[in-house]
Design a protein around this motif. Sequence first.
Motif, PDB file in Angstrom:
ATOM      1  N   CYS A 111      39.275  39.847  41.066  1.00  0.00           N
ATOM      2  CA  CYS A 111      40.150  40.019  42.231  1.00  0.00           C
ATOM      3  C   CYS A 111      41.632  40.125  41.902  1.00  0.00           C
ATOM      4  CB  CYS A 111      39.940  38.867  43.209  1.00  0.00           C
ATOM      5  SG  CYS A 111      38.266  38.774  43.883  1.00  0.00           S
ATOM      6  N   ALA A 112      42.082  39.597  40.771  1.00  0.00           N
ATOM      7  CA  ALA A 112      43.506  39.644  40.445  1.00  0.00           C
ATOM      8  C   ALA A 112      43.882  40.915  39.686  1.00  0.00           C
ATOM      9  CB  ALA A 112      43.907  38.418  39.623  1.00  0.00           C
ATOM     10  N   ASN A 113      42.899  41.596  39.121  1.00  0.00           N
ATOM     11  CA  ASN A 113      43.155  42.862  38.438  1.00  0.00           C
ATOM     12  C   ASN A 113      43.148  44.023  39.421  1.00  0.00           C
ATOM     13  OD1 ASN A 113      43.357  42.370  35.505  1.00  0.00           O
ATOM     14  ND2 ASN A 113      41.278  41.568  35.695  1.00  0.00           N
ATOM     15  N   SER A 114      43.839  45.088  39.077  1.00  0.00           N
ATOM     16  CA  SER A 114      43.704  46.328  39.828  1.00  0.00           C
ATOM     17  C   SER A 114      42.325  46.918  39.527  1.00  0.00           C
ATOM     18  CB  SER A 114      44.791  47.326  39.419  1.00  0.00           C
ATOM     19  OG  SER A 114      44.534  47.811  38.101  1.00  0.00           O
ATOM     20  N   PRO A 115      41.847  47.859  40.343  1.00  0.00           N
ATOM     21  CA  PRO A 115      40.548  48.483  40.049  1.00  0.00           C
ATOM     22  C   PRO A 115      40.486  49.085  38.645  1.00  0.00           C
ATOM     23  CG  PRO A 115      41.250  49.038  42.265  1.00  0.00           C
ATOM     24  CD  PRO A 115      42.398  48.323  41.630  1.00  0.00           C
ATOM     25  N   THR A 196      34.170  45.183  48.834  1.00  0.00           N
ATOM     26  CA  THR A 196      34.438  46.621  48.844  1.00  0.00           C
ATOM     27  C   THR A 196      35.806  47.000  49.386  1.00  0.00           C
ATOM     28  OG1 THR A 196      33.417  46.895  51.038  1.00  0.00           O
ATOM     29  CG2 THR A 196      31.979  47.156  49.102  1.00  0.00           C
ATOM     30  N   ARG A 197      36.352  46.232  50.306  1.00  0.00           N
ATOM     31  CA  ARG A 197      37.597  46.642  50.948  1.00  0.00           C
ATOM     32  C   ARG A 197      38.798  46.448  50.024  1.00  0.00           C
ATOM     33  NH1 ARG A 197      35.297  49.924  54.320  1.00  0.00           N
ATOM     34  NH2 ARG A 197      34.196  48.928  56.061  1.00  0.00           N
ATOM     35  N   SER A 198      39.816  47.255  50.247  1.00  0.00           N
ATOM     36  CA  SER A 198      41.039  47.171  49.453  1.00  0.00           C
ATOM     37  C   SER A 198      41.780  45.876  49.748  1.00  0.00           C
ATOM     38  CB  SER A 198      41.960  48.351  49.759  1.00  0.00           C
ATOM     39  OG  SER A 198      42.501  48.237  51.069  1.00  0.00           O
ATOM     40  N   ARG A 199      42.677  45.514  48.838  1.00  0.00           N
ATOM     41  CA  ARG A 199      43.489  44.314  49.053  1.00  0.00           C
ATOM     42  C   ARG A 199      44.297  44.431  50.351  1.00  0.00           C
ATOM     43  NH1 ARG A 199      45.139  40.421  45.520  1.00  0.00           N
ATOM     44  NH2 ARG A 199      44.301  41.622  43.782  1.00  0.00           N
ATOM     45  N   ALA A 238      38.896  34.721  48.627  1.00  0.00           N
ATOM     46  CA  ALA A 238      39.807  35.034  49.729  1.00  0.00           C
ATOM     47  C   ALA A 238      41.249  34.700  49.365  1.00  0.00           C
ATOM     48  CB  ALA A 238      39.385  34.283  50.989  1.00  0.00           C
ATOM     49  N   ARG A 239      41.472  33.538  48.728  1.00  0.00           N
ATOM     50  CA  ARG A 239      42.834  33.147  48.341  1.00  0.00           C
ATOM     51  C   ARG A 239      43.391  34.092  47.275  1.00  0.00           C
ATOM     52  NH1 ARG A 239      40.902  27.698  48.049  1.00  0.00           N
ATOM     53  NH2 ARG A 239      41.038  27.826  45.785  1.00  0.00           N
ATOM     54  N   CYS A 240      42.561  34.446  46.301  1.00  0.00           N
ATOM     55  CA  CYS A 240      43.034  35.295  45.205  1.00  0.00           C
ATOM     56  C   CYS A 240      43.380  36.695  45.702  1.00  0.00           C
ATOM     57  CB  CYS A 240      41.961  35.351  44.113  1.00  0.00           C
ATOM     58  SG  CYS A 240      42.534  36.063  42.547  1.00  0.00           S
ATOM     59  N   ILE A 241      42.587  37.209  46.621  1.00  0.00           N
ATOM     60  CA  ILE A 241      42.849  38.536  47.176  1.00  0.00           C
ATOM     61  C   ILE A 241      44.075  38.510  48.093  1.00  0.00           C
ATOM     62  CG2 ILE A 241      41.961  40.289  48.768  1.00  0.00           C
ATOM     63  CD1 ILE A 241      39.137  39.578  47.646  1.00  0.00           C
ATOM     64  N   ALA A 242      44.191  37.468  48.899  1.00  0.00           N
ATOM     65  CA  ALA A 242      45.265  37.410  49.893  1.00  0.00           C
ATOM     66  C   ALA A 242      46.638  37.298  49.261  1.00  0.00           C
ATOM     67  CB  ALA A 242      45.026  36.235  50.847  1.00  0.00           C
ATOM     68  N   ASP A 243      46.795  36.474  48.225  1.00  0.00           N
ATOM     69  CA  ASP A 243      48.109  36.265  47.601  1.00  0.00           C
ATOM     70  C   ASP A 243      47.889  35.749  46.184  1.00  0.00           C
ATOM     71  OD1 ASP A 243      50.660  35.357  46.774  1.00  0.00           O
ATOM     72  OD2 ASP A 243      51.265  35.047  48.859  1.00  0.00           O
TER      73      ASP A 243
END
Length: 317
Positions: A111-115, A196-199, A238-243
């Motif tokens: 989750c912290a890396n770009s695709p 699947t959804r974008s950040r 959820a936390r890692c994706i959000a911020d």
Amino acid sequence: MATIKVPQVVPSPVEDAEALMKAFQGWGTDEQAVIYILAHRDAAQRKLIRLAYEEKYDERLTDRLESELSGDLQTAMGYWVLDPTERQAVIANAATKCIDEEYPVIVEIACANSPAELLEVKRAYHAIYKRSLEEDVAAGATGNLRNLLVALVSAYRYDGDEVNGGLARSEAKIIQADVKNGVTADHGELIRVLGTRSRAQLGATFNCFRDEHGTTVTKALLHAPDTTGYARALRTAARCIADTDKYFAKVLRNAMHKSGTDEESLLRVVVMRAEKDLRGIKDEFHKRASVALEQAIAKEASGDFKTFITALVGTSQ
């Protein structure tokens, strides 16, 4: 932004390799010399040093560091000298062996890396272990935890800023329904959304959830009974994706808790983020802990490990 400080003028890779060999020789290793060199070289420079060292001395630098160093310094330095993608692959592999406890490592890498970055990590994993990261995660986890982690590491998300407001509102309702049903339910739709959804799209969805229910997704998940680690993994994702900055700042705060220091988490975050976004994480840490990260580390760590980690963290301006 990165936090490591590389001198404007550095010796050649061969000269650095020779200086490292000098530090290894004699009565005991000169750990300070090793740190002085390697903590102040970027990834490309460290790769050239590794190549120069192997060509000149017919041994791998990583092997020599493992034999010369010990404890947390050995672990941190062993990760640091690897290429960034190889480092994450090695850390991920170790996590798959006890995934019920180490699932945050898998979540962070997914989750912290770009695709594009995640794809490179998976390629490195495949090259090193002759297996895919997905199959090792699937073999190590079970149930909804397996479904979530496999979805996260398999993702190739859209990486832009465009969001669909209607979709965000409808998927906020999906999240609410699955949270209400509890962690024992089939969370196929919730996992689909997170996997699947974008950040940017997930950020809009999380905002809709908060506006509608007066609480965040992560706080709503706190009330879900959990005996498998699945709800905790959901909150972590959820936390890692959000911020990402706020997430890693919290990991660092937890790593330096009153009950004792979690050196493994401390070195993992610092080593993995020092050349990427550790400056933003430091700012968030300072905001939340009311103390500079380097000061907190100086209080909790000791010896050569403290010297190395604080060199990577740098000093606040």
